[in-house]
Design a protein around this motif. Structure first.
Motif, PDB file in Angstrom:
ATOM      1  N   GLU A 281      35.822  60.015  41.483  1.00 26.06           N
ATOM      2  CA  GLU A 281      37.157  59.437  40.618  1.00 26.06           C
ATOM      3  C   GLU A 281      37.075  60.017  39.213  1.00 26.06           C
ATOM      4  O   GLU A 281      37.880  60.076  38.501  1.00 26.06           O
ATOM      5  N   ALA A 282      35.843  59.743  38.607  1.00 25.34           N
ATOM      6  CA  ALA A 282      35.630  59.999  37.294  1.00 25.34           C
ATOM      7  C   ALA A 282      36.082  61.486  36.616  1.00 25.34           C
ATOM      8  O   ALA A 282      36.719  61.643  35.688  1.00 25.34           O
ATOM      9  N   ILE A 283      36.050  62.444  37.644  1.00 25.02           N
ATOM     10  CA  ILE A 283      36.648  63.565  37.428  1.00 25.02           C
ATOM     11  C   ILE A 283      38.288  63.684  37.274  1.00 25.02           C
ATOM     12  O   ILE A 283      38.780  64.243  36.294  1.00 25.02           O
ATOM     13  N   LEU A 284      38.925  62.962  38.139  1.00 31.56           N
ATOM     14  CA  LEU A 284      40.239  62.827  38.324  1.00 31.56           C
ATOM     15  C   LEU A 284      40.676  62.227  37.087  1.00 31.56           C
ATOM     16  O   LEU A 284      41.746  62.692  36.240  1.00 31.56           O
ATOM     17  N   PHE A 285      40.099  61.001  36.727  1.00 34.65           N
ATOM     18  CA  PHE A 285      40.507  60.208  35.344  1.00 34.65           C
ATOM     19  C   PHE A 285      40.283  60.895  34.197  1.00 34.65           C
ATOM     20  O   PHE A 285      41.161  61.092  33.112  1.00 34.65           O
ATOM     21  N   LYS A 286      39.126  62.016  33.964  1.00 34.33           N
ATOM     22  CA  LYS A 286      39.000  62.945  32.643  1.00 34.33           C
ATOM     23  C   LYS A 286      40.221  63.859  32.836  1.00 34.33           C
ATOM     24  O   LYS A 286      40.761  64.166  31.839  1.00 34.33           O
ATOM     25  N   SER A 287      40.635  64.456  34.100  1.00 36.67           N
ATOM     26  CA  SER A 287      41.462  65.516  34.089  1.00 36.67           C
ATOM     27  C   SER A 287      42.792  65.146  33.793  1.00 36.67           C
ATOM     28  O   SER A 287      43.673  65.984  33.167  1.00 36.67           O
ATOM     29  N   ILE A 288      43.084  63.820  34.203  1.00 35.09           N
ATOM     30  CA  ILE A 288      44.614  63.488  33.747  1.00 35.09           C
ATOM     31  C   ILE A 288      44.804  62.754  32.598  1.00 35.09           C
ATOM     32  O   ILE A 288      45.768  62.065  32.152  1.00 35.09           O
ATOM     33  N   GLN A 301      46.227  68.923  44.783  1.00 39.97           N
ATOM     34  CA  GLN A 301      46.338  70.182  44.605  1.00 39.97           C
ATOM     35  C   GLN A 301      46.158  70.855  43.413  1.00 39.97           C
ATOM     36  O   GLN A 301      46.822  70.791  42.448  1.00 39.97           O
ATOM     37  N   TYR A 302      45.007  71.328  43.157  1.00 43.63           N
ATOM     38  CA  TYR A 302      44.656  72.223  41.900  1.00 43.63           C
ATOM     39  C   TYR A 302      44.621  73.651  42.307  1.00 43.63           C
ATOM     40  O   TYR A 302      43.777  74.199  42.885  1.00 43.63           O
ATOM     41  N   LYS A 303      45.682  74.471  41.633  1.00 41.19           N
ATOM     42  CA  LYS A 303      45.729  75.709  42.149  1.00 41.19           C
ATOM     43  C   LYS A 303      46.105  75.785  43.493  1.00 41.19           C
ATOM     44  O   LYS A 303      46.729  75.155  44.136  1.00 41.19           O
ATOM     45  N   GLU A 304      45.183  76.510  44.366  1.00 41.66           N
ATOM     46  CA  GLU A 304      45.390  76.488  45.719  1.00 41.66           C
ATOM     47  C   GLU A 304      44.494  75.626  46.356  1.00 41.66           C
ATOM     48  O   GLU A 304      44.381  75.723  47.557  1.00 41.66           O
ATOM     49  N   MET A 305      43.738  74.946  45.606  1.00 40.06           N
ATOM     50  CA  MET A 305      42.758  73.902  46.392  1.00 40.06           C
ATOM     51  C   MET A 305      43.090  72.463  46.795  1.00 40.06           C
ATOM     52  O   MET A 305      43.615  72.181  45.531  1.00 40.06           O
ATOM     53  N   CYS A 306      43.245  71.980  47.649  1.00 40.52           N
ATOM     54  CA  CYS A 306      43.299  70.567  48.057  1.00 40.52           C
ATOM     55  C   CYS A 306      42.003  69.875  47.684  1.00 40.52           C
ATOM     56  O   CYS A 306      40.933  70.010  48.070  1.00 40.52           O
ATOM     57  N   MET A 307      42.397  68.709  47.044  1.00 35.85           N
ATOM     58  CA  MET A 307      41.290  67.798  46.643  1.00 35.85           C
ATOM     59  C   MET A 307      41.362  66.310  46.833  1.00 35.85           C
ATOM     60  O   MET A 307      42.439  66.009  46.800  1.00 35.85           O
ATOM     61  N   GLY A 308      40.168  65.850  47.134  1.00 34.67           N
ATOM     62  CA  GLY A 308      40.404  64.297  47.363  1.00 34.67           C
ATOM     63  C   GLY A 308      39.258  63.802  46.390  1.00 34.67           C
ATOM     64  O   GLY A 308      38.227  64.491  46.133  1.00 34.67           O
ATOM     65  N   PHE A 309      39.511  62.619  45.790  1.00 35.36           N
ATOM     66  CA  PHE A 309      38.829  61.973  44.819  1.00 35.36           C
ATOM     67  C   PHE A 309      38.174  60.644  45.280  1.00 35.36           C
ATOM     68  O   PHE A 309      39.231  59.871  45.689  1.00 35.36           O
ATOM     69  N   ARG A 310      37.000  60.479  45.336  1.00 34.62           N
ATOM     70  CA  ARG A 310      36.308  59.345  46.114  1.00 34.62           C
ATOM     71  C   ARG A 310      36.522  58.123  45.172  1.00 34.62           C
ATOM     72  O   ARG A 310      36.688  58.062  43.986  1.00 34.62           O
ATOM     73  N   ASP A 311      36.774  56.926  45.969  1.00 32.75           N
ATOM     74  CA  ASP A 311      36.896  55.565  45.437  1.00 32.75           C
ATOM     75  C   ASP A 311      35.220  55.339  45.156  1.00 32.75           C
ATOM     76  O   ASP A 311      34.479  54.932  46.034  1.00 32.75           O
ATOM     77  N   HIS A 312      34.859  55.139  43.917  1.00 31.04           N
ATOM     78  CA  HIS A 312      33.536  55.098  43.482  1.00 31.04           C
ATOM     79  C   HIS A 312      33.125  53.732  43.911  1.00 31.04           C
ATOM     80  O   HIS A 312      31.712  53.448  44.560  1.00 31.04           O
ATOM     81  N   TYR A 313      33.666  52.784  43.613  1.00 31.84           N
ATOM     82  CA  TYR A 313      33.304  51.390  44.024  1.00 31.84           C
ATOM     83  C   TYR A 313      33.479  51.247  45.399  1.00 31.84           C
ATOM     84  O   TYR A 313      32.312  50.321  45.860  1.00 31.84           O
ATOM     85  N   LEU A 314      34.113  51.545  46.232  1.00 29.36           N
ATOM     86  CA  LEU A 314      34.354  51.156  47.471  1.00 29.36           C
ATOM     87  C   LEU A 314      33.144  52.060  48.137  1.00 29.36           C
ATOM     88  O   LEU A 314      32.466  51.552  49.073  1.00 29.36           O
ATOM     89  N   ALA A 404      38.960  68.748  34.871  1.00 27.00           N
ATOM     90  CA  ALA A 404      37.499  68.525  33.904  1.00 27.00           C
ATOM     91  C   ALA A 404      36.510  68.832  34.737  1.00 27.00           C
ATOM     92  O   ALA A 404      36.230  68.595  35.893  1.00 27.00           O
ATOM     93  N   PRO A 405      35.607  69.442  34.189  1.00 20.11           N
ATOM     94  CA  PRO A 405      34.060  69.609  34.505  1.00 20.11           C
ATOM     95  C   PRO A 405      33.279  68.406  34.648  1.00 20.11           C
ATOM     96  O   PRO A 405      33.324  67.397  33.832  1.00 20.11           O
ATOM     97  N   GLY A 406      32.291  68.292  35.825  1.00 19.31           N
ATOM     98  CA  GLY A 406      31.599  67.166  35.772  1.00 19.31           C
ATOM     99  C   GLY A 406      31.271  66.930  37.137  1.00 19.31           C
ATOM    100  O   GLY A 406      31.575  67.723  38.211  1.00 19.31           O
ATOM    101  N   SER A 407      30.294  65.821  37.589  1.00 15.65           N
ATOM    102  CA  SER A 407      29.752  65.686  38.653  1.00 15.65           C
ATOM    103  C   SER A 407      30.180  64.193  39.136  1.00 15.65           C
ATOM    104  O   SER A 407      30.877  63.336  38.469  1.00 15.65           O
ATOM    105  N   TRP A 408      29.632  63.692  40.421  1.00 18.32           N
ATOM    106  CA  TRP A 408      30.049  62.131  40.578  1.00 18.32           C
ATOM    107  C   TRP A 408      29.287  61.431  40.014  1.00 18.32           C
ATOM    108  O   TRP A 408      29.491  60.013  40.088  1.00 18.32           O
ATOM    109  N   ILE A 409      28.169  61.593  39.101  1.00 18.73           N
ATOM    110  CA  ILE A 409      27.566  60.609  38.463  1.00 18.73           C
ATOM    111  C   ILE A 409      28.198  60.680  37.086  1.00 18.73           C
ATOM    112  O   ILE A 409      27.643  61.627  36.455  1.00 18.73           O
ATOM    113  N   ASN A 410      28.866  59.726  36.697  1.00 19.66           N
ATOM    114  CA  ASN A 410      29.492  59.431  35.317  1.00 19.66           C
ATOM    115  C   ASN A 410      30.234  60.589  34.904  1.00 19.66           C
ATOM    116  O   ASN A 410      30.584  60.786  33.748  1.00 19.66           O
TER     117      ASN A 410
END
Length: 673
Positions: A281-288, A301-314, A404-410
């Protein structure tokens, strides 16, 4: 609501230059987790999920199908006659056998519990702890369905060589059918199977090390970094090839290692036919540029890629928090959290993505009770439907303009670059790559292919995970050697003398002392929430939560350090938090075992009770707690804490599970004159 689980199954490549695995975690998680996880899902007909299986796991697991001991250092020693082992080998076996989670895996075996704290072992003792160690790693499926495992558990003690040989044959047979089971469930439409670039590399850092700075401008990166884009492409290509060979079809989706993404990574994956990926989710929030959580529960969908963003808390609730709760209570809490999301918006898609193997050793029954309750409840919800990621791909998508560039850690890359040790490891790769580029024209195609394999292995994210001070493992020295040996072997293949620096360990000497200082003397602090005197906490125990993460990571909560100690009358606890991260509106949940008492404590000065125990609480600048000892009859107690904010558990303490306090310790061994 659509609910999509992704369970990530991964182990780094533990093989040295001779092809022998130096650590046994692939085998151990195979008998405990890799079959159990899809099996627990399949028991509840109609539920679906996605399993991400990495290439190092695939290639190493297959080595165990026949004569497992021939490919694994530990299993070879484990199967040996104890009378033939030297002291170094015995010490190595015991180091592994004592690495098991005590509360959930050791205590249920009386003989294992007896041997666990022992320092000296005769040959019969060693045989017992070896067999009991392996039985403790057998998952719920094996304990219910393998007669060999059931008979050996019932035997309890006095094992012999024949018992070991019989058990290893049974377990080797079992692991040989795991991937066939995945294929069967895939063919039935129960699961999707995805994978990760070959050696679990951080692709954005291979493509452009500056991504670390783009994600966090304060990150220190190697000065003379170079692009490893060719290696990045090979990591994708070779991963797909191994997946096809193993499962008989090409994957449509990837979980990028550690959820690491950037725009170039997506372009590379799209170029090689990948249709969907997932990240945090951190990537999504930074991206938008918005932290509105309503935006999280969509398929993008980013360009041709389907993307899901994890709920970090759950995801963290399952990975970390629920281990301390009863299965029904945890299940009800999870369903309530889903219900809150459903009540706000219709047609949500919620992504739960986490490690599929390392969390369950902290759960009772390896997580079976929890998953049986959770899956049973989900199966009866009229408003929630589970989907595989291949099915998510068919949903309507919201367009994402920027990634936005990043990983699932922060949402950054500091877990893999920035600290001096991490940066040093990258520098050694770059030096080795430059030397290879200067000499590759003199090498045969066969030699270049072998060198390429070592480069790809050296780029595994796991090596960088253990460098620095943000994660700890007792096996850090072994990880460091495995990493550097890949680079040393490249020089051997080039017939060049390796630089002296590569032979020098990167990892500084670390031990549990780095994050856990045990109490040195009695303390009797005044409980007022202020810490107005430094001296009243001198001699206390200190747990540094900022350095306490191992194979799994989570969003780090507000508590940085735990101080604790006791005198003849009371136990004292204090939490040191990040500035302005805790308030009087928060709560501390406390559980005390084996007294089986719990309480929810408001962050305000008060005297109250936890079960029969009188406690005093204070909070002003810091949280302080005292517990009266006079009604405690046990020799020791274990404490578990949870930090609650806005009706959500945001941190479980201590990070390693339970804080055990020996009530009879007078600390006389620490006295001096």
């Amino acid at each position: 609501m659509n609910l999509s689980f992704i369970w990530h199954m991964h182990q780094p490549d533990y093989r040295d230059a001779t092809g022998i695995m130096q650590m046994p975690w692939v085998f151990l998680h195979a008998i405990k987790d890799y079959y159990d996880m899809p099996w627990m899902l399949y028991r509840h007909k109609g539920l679906k999920a996605t399993f991400n299986i990495t290439s190092p796991l695939i290639s190493q697991l297959e080595l165990y199908y026949n004569r497992a001991d021939e490919h694994d250092k530990f299993l070879a020693l484990w199967l040996s006659d104890p009378t033939l082992l030297d002291e170094e080998s015995r010490a190595w076996i015991l180091k592994i056998c004592k690495s098991t989670q005590y509360d959930t895996m050791v205590k249920e075996f009386p003989r294992y519990k007896e041997l666990y704290s022992r320092e000296h072992f005769n040959n019969n003792d060693l045989l017992d702890i070896e067999v009991l160690f392996m039985l403790s790693w057998c998952g719920f499926y094996l304990r219910e369905n393998s007669q060999v495992v059931k008979d050996l558990i019932q035997k309890q003690r006095d094992y012999d060589y024949e018992d070991k040989a019989l058990l290893l044959r049974e377990l080797s047979r079992f692991v040989s059918v795991i991937f066939d089971y995945y294929k069967r469930l895939h063919d039935e439409g129960v699961i999707s199977i995805s994978t990760t670039p070959l050696n679990h590399p951080i692709l954005p850092l291979l493509l452009d090390m500056k991504n670390a700075v783009y994600a966090n401008s304060s990150t220190n990166i190697p000065k003379d970094h170079i692009s490893l884009a060719d290696d990045a492409a090979l990591q994708v290509i070779k991963s797909k090839e191994l997946f096809l060979k193993t499962f008989g079809f090409t994957p449509d989706g990837f979980w990028p290692a550690e959820g690491s993404v950037d725009e170039k990574t997506v372009a590379l994956l799209s170029e090689h036919g990948i249709k969907w990926i997932a990240t945090d989710e951190a990537i999504l929030f930074k991206s938008i540029n918005s932290y509105n959580r309503d935006n999280l529960y969509k398929t993008y969908q980013y360009k041709e890629m389907c993307m899901g963003f994890r709920d970090h808390y759950l995801s963290d609730l399952i990975g970390f928090s629920y281990r301390h709760q009863e299965a029904i209570s945890a299940t009800n809490n999870f369903i309530n959290e889903l219900q809150k999301i459903e009540n706000k918006n219709n047609n949500n898609t919620v992504f739960i993505i986490l490690d599929g193997e390392n969390a369950w050793e902290f759960y009772k029954n390896n997580g079976f009770d929890f998953f049986d309750a959770l899956y049973g409840k989900l199966n009866n919800l009229s408003w929630c439907k589970t989907l595989t990621m291949d099915e998510v791909y068919e949903l309507d998508k919201t367009k994402l303009e920027h990634l936005a560039p990043g990983s699932w850690i922060n949402g950054e890359f500091n877990t893999w670059v920035g600290h001096n040790e991490k940066t040093r490891a990258w520098e050694l790769i770059y030096v080795t790559k430059k030397d290879y580029q200067r000499h590759k024209e003199t090498l045969s195609d066969e030699t270049k292919a072998k060198i390429s394999e070592h480069f790809l292995s050296a780029e595994c994210s796991d090596w960088f995970w253990w460098y620095g001070d943000d994660h700890f493992t007792e096996f850090g020295v072994e990880f460091d050697e495995l990493f550097r040996n890949h680079l040393i072997e490249i020089y051997e293949l080039m017939n060049l003398k390796a630089p002296t620096d590569i032979f020098i360990p990167i990892l500084e000497d670390k031990s549990v002392v780095n994050f856990w200082l045990k109490p040195q003397s009695h303390i009797s602090p005044h409980i007022n929430g202020k810490h107005d005197s430094f001296f009243e906490w001198i001699g206390c125990g200190v747990i540094d939560e900022s350095k306490l993460f191992s194979t799994m990571d989570r969003q780090r909560g507000p508590i940085r350090k735990i101080l604790y100690g006791q005198d003849n009358e009371k136990i004292y606890i204090s939490f040191l938090a990040k500035r302005n991260k805790m308030s009087s509106d928060d709560f501390i949940n406390v559980a005390i075992e084996p007294l089986n008492v719990k309480a929810r404590l408001a962050m305000k000065s008060q005297k109250t009770f936890i079960g029969p125990l009188e406690v005093e609480v204070a909070f002003e600048n810091v949280f302080e707690l005292s517990i009266d000892k006079k009604l405690i009859e046990d020799d020791s107690i274990s404490l578990i804490f949870e930090v609650e904010q806005d009706e959500k558990i945001i941190q479980s303490l201590p990070g390693f599970g339970e804080l055990k306090i020996d009530l009879g310790n007078d600390y006389s061994k620490n006295w001096f004159i």
